[in-house]
Design a protein around this motif. Structure first.
Motif, PDB file in Angstrom:
ATOM      1  N   ARG A   1      -9.674  -5.907  -9.329  1.00 26.57           N
ATOM      2  CA  ARG A   1     -10.767  -5.009  -9.966  1.00 26.57           C
ATOM      3  C   ARG A   1     -11.189  -3.988  -8.944  1.00 26.57           C
ATOM      4  N   GLU A   2     -11.146  -4.491  -7.605  1.00 23.75           N
ATOM      5  CA  GLU A   2     -11.945  -3.932  -6.719  1.00 23.75           C
ATOM      6  C   GLU A   2     -10.835  -3.052  -5.732  1.00 23.75           C
ATOM      7  N   ILE A   3      -9.539  -3.645  -5.555  1.00 27.36           N
ATOM      8  CA  ILE A   3      -8.607  -2.923  -4.665  1.00 27.36           C
ATOM      9  C   ILE A   3      -7.364  -2.291  -5.924  1.00 27.36           C
ATOM     10  N   ASP A   4      -7.021  -1.260  -5.711  1.00 28.00           N
ATOM     11  CA  ASP A   4      -6.045  -0.673  -6.493  1.00 28.00           C
ATOM     12  C   ASP A   4      -4.622  -1.305  -6.390  1.00 28.00           C
ATOM     13  N   PRO A   5      -3.570  -1.265  -7.201  1.00 25.26           N
ATOM     14  CA  PRO A   5      -2.340  -1.781  -7.019  1.00 25.26           C
ATOM     15  C   PRO A   5      -1.410  -1.325  -5.775  1.00 25.26           C
ATOM     16  N   PRO A   6      -1.507  -0.052  -5.363  1.00 28.16           N
ATOM     17  CA  PRO A   6      -0.656   0.237  -4.260  1.00 28.16           C
ATOM     18  C   PRO A   6      -1.249  -0.393  -3.054  1.00 28.16           C
ATOM     19  N   THR A   7      -2.838  -0.375  -2.910  1.00 28.77           N
ATOM     20  CA  THR A   7      -3.262  -0.930  -1.641  1.00 28.77           C
ATOM     21  C   THR A   7      -3.073  -2.486  -1.577  1.00 28.77           C
ATOM     22  N   LEU A   8      -3.385  -3.071  -2.793  1.00 30.39           N
ATOM     23  CA  LEU A   8      -3.166  -4.478  -2.838  1.00 30.39           C
ATOM     24  C   LEU A   8      -1.489  -4.793  -2.383  1.00 30.39           C
ATOM     25  N   GLU A   9      -0.870  -4.125  -2.874  1.00 34.66           N
ATOM     26  CA  GLU A   9       0.618  -4.320  -2.521  1.00 34.66           C
ATOM     27  C   GLU A   9       0.975  -4.350  -0.949  1.00 34.66           C
ATOM     28  N   LEU A  10       0.401  -3.263  -0.441  1.00 29.57           N
ATOM     29  CA  LEU A  10       0.216  -3.120   0.880  1.00 29.57           C
ATOM     30  C   LEU A  10      -0.290  -4.313   1.605  1.00 29.57           C
TER      31      LEU A  10
ATOM     32  N   VAL B   1     -15.930  -7.693   2.395  1.00 31.06           N
ATOM     33  CA  VAL B   1     -14.976  -8.497   2.814  1.00 31.06           C
ATOM     34  C   VAL B   1     -13.832  -8.955   1.962  1.00 31.06           C
ATOM     35  N   VAL B   2     -13.459  -7.659   1.104  1.00 24.98           N
ATOM     36  CA  VAL B   2     -12.425  -8.229   0.153  1.00 24.98           C
ATOM     37  C   VAL B   2     -11.178  -7.667   0.543  1.00 24.98           C
ATOM     38  N   GLY B   3     -10.152  -8.355   0.929  1.00 22.31           N
ATOM     39  CA  GLY B   3      -8.914  -8.019   1.294  1.00 22.31           C
ATOM     40  C   GLY B   3      -8.942  -7.648   2.766  1.00 22.31           C
ATOM     41  N   TYR B   4      -7.663  -7.157   3.296  1.00 23.80           N
ATOM     42  CA  TYR B   4      -7.641  -6.992   4.709  1.00 23.80           C
ATOM     43  C   TYR B   4      -8.216  -5.617   5.044  1.00 23.80           C
ATOM     44  N   ASP B   5      -8.599  -5.428   6.395  1.00 20.94           N
ATOM     45  CA  ASP B   5      -9.268  -4.178   6.811  1.00 20.94           C
ATOM     46  C   ASP B   5      -8.150  -3.298   6.991  1.00 20.94           C
ATOM     47  N   LEU B   6      -7.947  -2.448   6.180  1.00 19.43           N
ATOM     48  CA  LEU B   6      -6.972  -1.143   6.327  1.00 19.43           C
ATOM     49  C   LEU B   6      -7.381  -0.238   6.876  1.00 19.43           C
ATOM     50  N   THR B   7      -8.830  -0.010   6.731  1.00 18.68           N
ATOM     51  CA  THR B   7      -9.461   1.272   7.383  1.00 18.68           C
ATOM     52  C   THR B   7      -9.391   1.246   8.824  1.00 18.68           C
ATOM     53  N   ARG B   8      -9.765   0.150   9.709  1.00 20.63           N
ATOM     54  CA  ARG B   8      -9.415   0.091  10.875  1.00 20.63           C
ATOM     55  C   ARG B   8      -7.944   0.220  11.386  1.00 20.63           C
TER      56      ARG B   8
ATOM     57  N   ALA C   1       5.208   6.281   2.309  1.00 20.36           N
ATOM     58  CA  ALA C   1       5.760   6.140   0.980  1.00 20.36           C
ATOM     59  C   ALA C   1       5.204   6.787  -0.246  1.00 20.36           C
ATOM     60  N   ALA C   2       4.512   7.875   0.099  1.00 20.37           N
ATOM     61  CA  ALA C   2       3.897   8.742  -0.750  1.00 20.37           C
ATOM     62  C   ALA C   2       2.950   7.961  -1.676  1.00 20.37           C
ATOM     63  N   GLN C   3       2.494   7.134  -1.255  1.00 19.08           N
ATOM     64  CA  GLN C   3       1.295   6.376  -2.371  1.00 19.08           C
ATOM     65  C   GLN C   3      -0.255   6.687  -1.670  1.00 19.08           C
ATOM     66  N   THR C   4      -1.209   7.012  -2.707  1.00 23.07           N
ATOM     67  CA  THR C   4      -2.241   7.100  -2.416  1.00 23.07           C
ATOM     68  C   THR C   4      -3.049   5.633  -2.292  1.00 23.07           C
ATOM     69  N   ILE C   5      -3.823   5.330  -1.321  1.00 24.00           N
ATOM     70  CA  ILE C   5      -4.288   4.003  -1.303  1.00 24.00           C
ATOM     71  C   ILE C   5      -6.125   4.450  -0.898  1.00 24.00           C
ATOM     72  N   ARG C   6      -6.809   3.359  -1.014  1.00 29.81           N
ATOM     73  CA  ARG C   6      -8.031   3.478  -0.746  1.00 29.81           C
ATOM     74  C   ARG C   6      -8.662   2.129  -0.171  1.00 29.81           C
ATOM     75  N   THR C   7      -9.065   2.584   0.976  1.00 34.39           N
ATOM     76  CA  THR C   7      -9.441   1.364   1.968  1.00 34.39           C
ATOM     77  C   THR C   7     -11.054   1.251   2.124  1.00 34.39           C
TER      78      THR C   7
END
Lengths: 472, 472
Positions: B440-449, A198-205, A184-190
């Motif tokens: 604060r740690e996870i940016d909005p597009p990543t959190l939205e995913l 352990v903050v949020g889901y493991d999108l890296t893997r 969807a052309a969105q930049t994400i950081r995982t």
């Protein structure tokens, strides 16, 4: 099967407006649209090929965002590509559209030995990275056979491993975080920069091993491992595969894990006997190549422990190499295999199945039966410590009867592997080649969830459509 | 803050039809509906609590499917629960509904040393598993402090690690596959039985650390590691935290990784000086506890190598323990800390931040400044090899001014950790406690995913709603 080249030239060009927009994003020296120029970016090592309508070379993440936004606007499929060394067609643009080459994003951004991490762009080759890390006393464990040319981005896209995985794991165990642009052309950081988080889901893997169907990796933070001081190589020969497999189980049940535990079956050894000058006594029916690493002060003892574990009934001989020359001599047997195979069957089918280690003998027995039944020579070798067996069916692709028999044998092989609790791919991935077999391994609700995840990352099905699984 | 108990009794009971259906699914001996019976299942180790409308004990996966189908029909929130040892409120049913206890699904289904794997139900305690594995010469690396009571399901839900993670990794690096029931009441199977596998997306790691918001794990296939033969413990004391942190970096830059690398700062040592009889010279400003493991023949050499790396400017003394008694004596310092802390500040805030190892001194310096500024005593200790620092703010929760200052300090701590490239939780997770800090740690597009993925697994937001992040 390769598409006939004549078909390729019938692909319509991209709409002029899209071509113009691409040129504005990357510049004209980073865009190919002539079919003759595009063709080399239309195949990988799977012997499949298709003509992209354009090839784009990105040099930064912002361009990738813009390219993907454009693809979404015009519903143009995009196939990301590293060095094209994959074997499953995952980088073959079978729906045409744009091939996005990451080869120009090849910077090592940071090597931080104190924190055991490196940040790299996806186009860095595995070997370039290893050489740079070695200067700091570190390495990155994944080591596919194609390390000299394959890219880190490709390694991550396929979760490509190699022999060292038995001790050091695959990219999934050796990557801390990613930056990526979604479909969807969105930049994400995982992920994180640290070995815990352990903050949020493991999108890296989730992205690693997703074969470019969810997002394009634009930067990776890799976990580094210190180089060991010493290494030793053992070659153990056995009466038959049962004895060798027993040795593999015994080695894997003791505390010292080798950094490589490779095996060759009887048919593979026959091949090497014919095509190399190595002396292999006729009673040898299977071979293990075992590499151990560790501190200088303990390497002898480590090798001795592994040699003891490898000493099971049916062992014929163990050689231990200590010098570089001796090590090279031992690996010669294993390395003679690939050229020999290419010589006999340039268009062999090379499969990549995995079974729990204890089931290797059963798998090999069944493959012998399958070979006898189908008349197809089957040669097996691979990463025994992980149960990852490269099953090679020597076929003549110009013989339709043999191809039909080969495909039937493959189908039986996959069923067998799954019945033994294994998986149809350990490190080559799915791409186009194994896509139709995925539903045999993954049940419908799980597969449907994967499709649902794909839709969240890539709602317009732009990214590598039709790879990994059919998407509806 | 705990909810007042008086509030709890005002929770309406579940609709009679739902109660009847639950009884039909699990039987009346596996269902609690009386508030007095339910209350013990309404809190964890976060000091938060809420009253569930019912507590259900599942004994098999099929029951969990049926319970979740029921919850979807009646829009009843469901909170899964292991042993309730978590510290973030992730198992606190703050939206009431059903608490699903997994404690009765406590079978070890299979231990397979030849294939280095075990299959377990989620309610097995970590310790029960370790004892069973030890008989086969193996262990499962994650070792939270609560190992004697916490469950494998809980370890997986939080990706709980512990000291050994520095060498052996977290649950994400030590789990091969899962069976789970999604929020949509669908049973899925993720991962493989082998150490390699690249078919489909990695849902195994996606579920690990998802705090019961996506699916309920009903079975896990764990990767086992052989027990090492020998272990040695070193205690190194330093002039200050800078010297100790330099030693940590030096240790992590050489090939021999310790199996524990724990640290205590000056304030923590002050605490132990006051509350224990251990002799700590007054000039000691920081302490490292270092454990190494390996083969018997090399353990002396390994310990010597690590001791050499630990010998940096500012080192005061290194003790090496070889006997069980000596080891126990060394760990006494570290183990005196928790009782001492509870004694001084029974309601302390215990944080769980991570920074890249090289930034530990900076973090501790800033925490000292923060402590001076706010007047709050801050005590730091933790898993230095991972950069995972347990920051303890000693607060009186009955003093609103101090609580306000504490919350302001926490907020500054999280900003600092993120500015240093760290993460706000290394192993405790998010739950309710850190939920508001996640953006604060996870940016909005990543959190939205992540939210979008949650919707695919749990379209009606049944599973642990409001935990990990706010869901809209």
């Amino acid at each position: 099967m390769p598409l006939p080249l004549s078909l390729s030239s019938k692909v319509a060009p991209l709409p002029a407006v899209a071509q113009k927009a691409l040129k504005a994003i990357v510049g004209s020296d980073a865009l190919l649209t002539e079919p003759a120029d595009c063709l080399p970016y239309g195949y990988d090592n799977s012997r499949q090929q298709a003509l992209p309508q354009a090839v784009v070379f990105a040099s930064e993440a912002a361009q990738i965002e813009a390219i993907l936004a454009l693809c979404n606007r015009h519903q143009i499929p995009l196939t990301p590509r590293g060095a094209g060394t994959g074997t499953t067609g995952a980088t073959v643009p079978d729906q045409h559209g744009i091939v996005l080459s990451l080869e120009r994003m090849d910077r090592i951004l940071d090597i931080d030995p104190g924190n055991r991490l490196a940040r790299v762009e996806p186009g860095v080759t595995n070997q370039t990275l290893q050489l740079a890390l070695a200067e700091h006393g570190f390495f990155w464990p994944p080591d596919p056979t194609s390390a000299s040319v394959c890219t880190i981005g490709g390694n991550l896209a396929y979760n490509s491993a190699g022999p060292r995985a038995v001790k050091y794991g695959t990219p999934r165990e050796n990557t801390l975080g990613l930056q990526a642009v979604t479909g969807a052309a969105q930049t994400i950081r995982t992920g994180v920069n640290t070995t815990k988080g352990v903050v949020g889901y493991d999108l890296t893997r989730l992205l690693i091993g997703s074969e470019g169907t969810l997002a394009i990796i634009t930067e990776a933070t890799l976990k580094l491992t210190p180089l060991t001081q010493a290494r030793q190589t053992l070659q153990a020969s056995y009466r038959d595969i049962h004895a060798a497999a027993k040795a593999v189980s015994a080695i894997m049940a003791q505390p010292t894990t080798p950094c490589a535990l490779e095996f060759m079956d009887g048919a593979a050894l026959e091949m090497v006997r014919d095509f190399s000058d190595l002396a292999l006594p006729p009673e040898v029916g299977a071979l293990l190549m075992i590499e151990v690493d560790g501190a200088s002060h303990s390497i002898e003892q480590i090798a001795a422990e592994v040699a003891t574990a490898a000493t099971v009934e049916g062992l014929i001989e163990i050689h231990q190499a200590k010098t570089t020359e001796e090590i090279a001599a031992l690996w010669k047997t294993r390395k003679a295999l690939s050229p020999a195979l290419r010589n006999v069957a340039p268009k062999k089918i090379n499969e990549d199945v995995v079974v729990p280690v204890s089931h290797i003998p059963r798998l090999i027995d069944e493959l012998e039966r399958l070979s006898a039944q189908s008349g197809i020579t089957i040669i097996n070798f691979g990463h025994a410590g992980n149960g990852n067996i490269h099953v090679n069916l020597l076929l003549d692709p110009d013989d339709p009867l043999q191809m039909a028999a080969g495909n039937a044998a493959l189908s039986q092989l996959f069923d067998l592997v799954l019945a033994l609790g294994g998986t149809i791919s350990g490190e080559h991935g799915v791409g186009l080649a194994k896509r139709d077999f995925v539903p045999r391994e993954i049940d419908p609700p799980t597969l449907e969830l994967m499709r649902a995840i794909k839709r969240q990352f890539d709602p317009n099905n732009i990214l590598n459509p039709g790879k990994l699984f059919t998407y509806s």
